[in-house]
Design a protein around this motif. Structure first.
Motif, mmCIF file in Angstrom:
data_model
loop_
_atom_site.group_PDB
_atom_site.id
_atom_site.type_symbol
_atom_site.label_atom_id
_atom_site.label_comp_id
_atom_site.label_asym_id
_atom_site.label_seq_id
_atom_site.Cartn_x
_atom_site.Cartn_y
_atom_site.Cartn_z
ATOM 1 N N LEU A 1 0.824 -1.199 0.000
ATOM 2 C CA LEU A 1 0.000 0.000 0.000
ATOM 3 C C LEU A 1 0.862 1.254 0.000
ATOM 4 N N ALA A 2 1.980 1.218 0.729
ATOM 5 C CA ALA A 2 2.872 2.374 0.758
ATOM 6 C C ALA A 2 3.455 2.654 -0.627
ATOM 7 N N ARG A 3 3.885 1.604 -1.329
ATOM 8 C CA ARG A 3 4.446 1.815 -2.662
ATOM 9 C C ARG A 3 3.386 2.318 -3.639
ATOM 10 N N GLU A 4 2.152 1.854 -3.469
ATOM 11 C CA GLU A 4 1.073 2.356 -4.321
ATOM 12 C C GLU A 4 0.828 3.841 -4.083
ATOM 13 N N LEU A 5 0.919 4.257 -2.828
ATOM 14 C CA LEU A 5 0.758 5.680 -2.515
ATOM 15 C C LEU A 5 1.933 6.499 -3.045
ATOM 16 N N PHE A 6 3.133 5.921 -3.014
ATOM 17 C CA PHE A 6 4.313 6.640 -3.500
ATOM 18 C C PHE A 6 4.178 6.969 -4.991
ATOM 19 N N GLU A 7 3.549 6.067 -5.743
ATOM 20 C CA GLU A 7 3.367 6.318 -7.173
ATOM 21 C C GLU A 7 2.464 7.512 -7.420
ATOM 22 N N THR B 1 1.930 10.133 -4.986
ATOM 23 C CA THR B 1 2.393 11.338 -4.303
ATOM 24 C C THR B 1 3.841 11.695 -4.591
ATOM 25 N N GLY B 2 4.636 10.747 -5.055
ATOM 26 C CA GLY B 2 6.041 11.016 -5.300
ATOM 27 C C GLY B 2 6.937 10.834 -4.095
ATOM 28 N N TRP B 3 6.389 10.392 -2.968
ATOM 29 C CA TRP B 3 7.200 10.135 -1.775
ATOM 30 C C TRP B 3 8.106 8.933 -2.024
#
Length: 382
Positions: free
Chosen positions: A74-80, A82-84
């Protein structure tokens, strides 16, 4: 005549603009400002984050680890979106996570001590960014300011004071003073001077960014409060003290909430301090304002259970204290220590002259008129 007047006005405007630009350039490159404040920020935020990581050590897997409800996928999906980025998301293995956690603790400790501060400040910013991005929905948001300050501190020379780097530089300087200096070429001196100017300018810009960030935070918070009906009616703190989510000490919160007049005045004073804060920084009025803000943040930490946020704000306020304040602190501490040592035990009361035994001769003609326990300096001794 009119053309001559216009040329005179333009010449004066050019001189004024040139003077202002030279003043700004001298301010940026003349000398590094607020070196002690930068060191306080380094120590403060490093200590805050170290305590934060130690406090959450038993719950590290639930917040940032592979066993977190906010999974690495889930974190990697959010990074895509937001760019975090986060080094914790590079692997899902538990051994990798534990290694990262230990390295984060070591980095925070080295940042506090000021060891190789230029390099460690970058590592500290990477640590804070990685842990913040990995569980952005799992923490209470109190580490947002720590994240911003960690990024800003990369620009500053925060290891010039109160650090292992400063101690090592003093030793090198002492050794260099006793040894003959080899003649250097012109190119090397120019490169050294350019590097000094660049480092000074970047440091000063970083400190100005930190000060501007704190002013923006206080000003925007105060203006948002003005727009709220509960802050306008003076009931905002009453509602905040009765929220179950922010009541670590229910008995204490209930006791404070009963004093309605006190919390109403505190609410209005909070809005006034936050709105007025950016306008009082260039006078002596900032010292009582900073003192009242210190009390406000301590109250938030105790009554609302937000110690990380309050600590981050208290440390951020230190950027507005001048270097002479920090240089006077050791002298004040030594003076207080000397006063306590000189006070010692309370001397006994002076005895009555009739109770003093006779001195000097068999007949007792000479009687000491000097009180018992008189300090040495009163007797004429050095």
């Amino acid at each position: 005549m009119r053309n001559e007047t216009q040329r005179t006005v333009l010449a004066r405007a050019d001189r004024w603009l040139g003077d202002r630009m030279r003043a700004v350039w001298d301010l940026l490159t003349g000398r590094p400002v607020s070196l002690y404040a930068a060191s306080v920020l380094r120590i403060g935020y490093g200590l805050l984050y170290l305590v934060f990581l130690l406090r959450e050590y038993p719950h590290r897997d639930e917040i940032w680890g592979p066993g977190s409800a906010w999974t690495p996928a889930l974190a990697r999906e959010l990074f895509e979106q937001t760019g975090w980025v986060s080094v914790l998301a590079l692997s899902d293995g538990r051994a990798y996570f534990e290694l990262c956690y230990v390295l984060a603790l070591i980095t925070s400790a080295l940042f506090i001590l000021g060891w190789r501060t230029r390099l460690v400040s970058v590592l500290f910013a990477v640590v804070v960014t990685s842990f913040h991005a990995r569980a952005i929905f799992m923490t209470d948001g109190g580490d947002n300011l720590v994240l911003l300050m960690a990024l800003y501190l990369v620009l500053t020379a925060s290891g010039r004071r109160w650090s292992l780097d400063a101690r090592r530089n003093r030793r090198k300087q002492a050794q260099a003073d006793g040894a003959p200096r080899p003649p250097g070429n012109l190119m090397a001196r120019q490169l050294r001077d350019s590097r000094t100017i660049l480092v000074t300018a970047v440091h000063n810009c970083g400190m100005f960014l930190i000060a501007a960030q704190v002013c923006l935070l206080y000003g925007s918070a105060g203006l948002y409060k003005v727009q709220g009906s509960t802050w306008g009616s003076g009931t905002a703190l009453h509602y905040a003290l009765n929220l179950e989510l922010f009541r670590p000490w229910p008995v204490l919160s209930h006791f404070v909430a009963e004093h309605t007049l006190l919390i109403t005045v505190a609410g209005y004073l909070t809005v006034l301090l936050q709105v007025a804060f950016p306008f009082v920084l260039f006078g002596r009025l900032k010292y009582p304002v900073l003192t009242m803000l210190l009390g406000m943040h301590i109250g938030i930490a105790v009554l609302m259970g937000l110690p990380l946020f309050s600590g981050a704000m208290i440390v951020a306020d230190a950027v507005f204290l001048p270097d002479r304040f920090y240089t006077l602190l050791p002298h004040l501490c030594r003076r207080v220590g000397r006063r306590r040592d000189s006070a010692g035990p309370t001397p006994p009361a002076a005895a009555d002259a009739a109770a003093v035994p006779a001195q000097g001769g068999p007949g007792g003609a000479l009687v000491s008129k000097e009180p018992v326990g008189l300090p040495a300096e009163r007797k004429g001794h050095p």
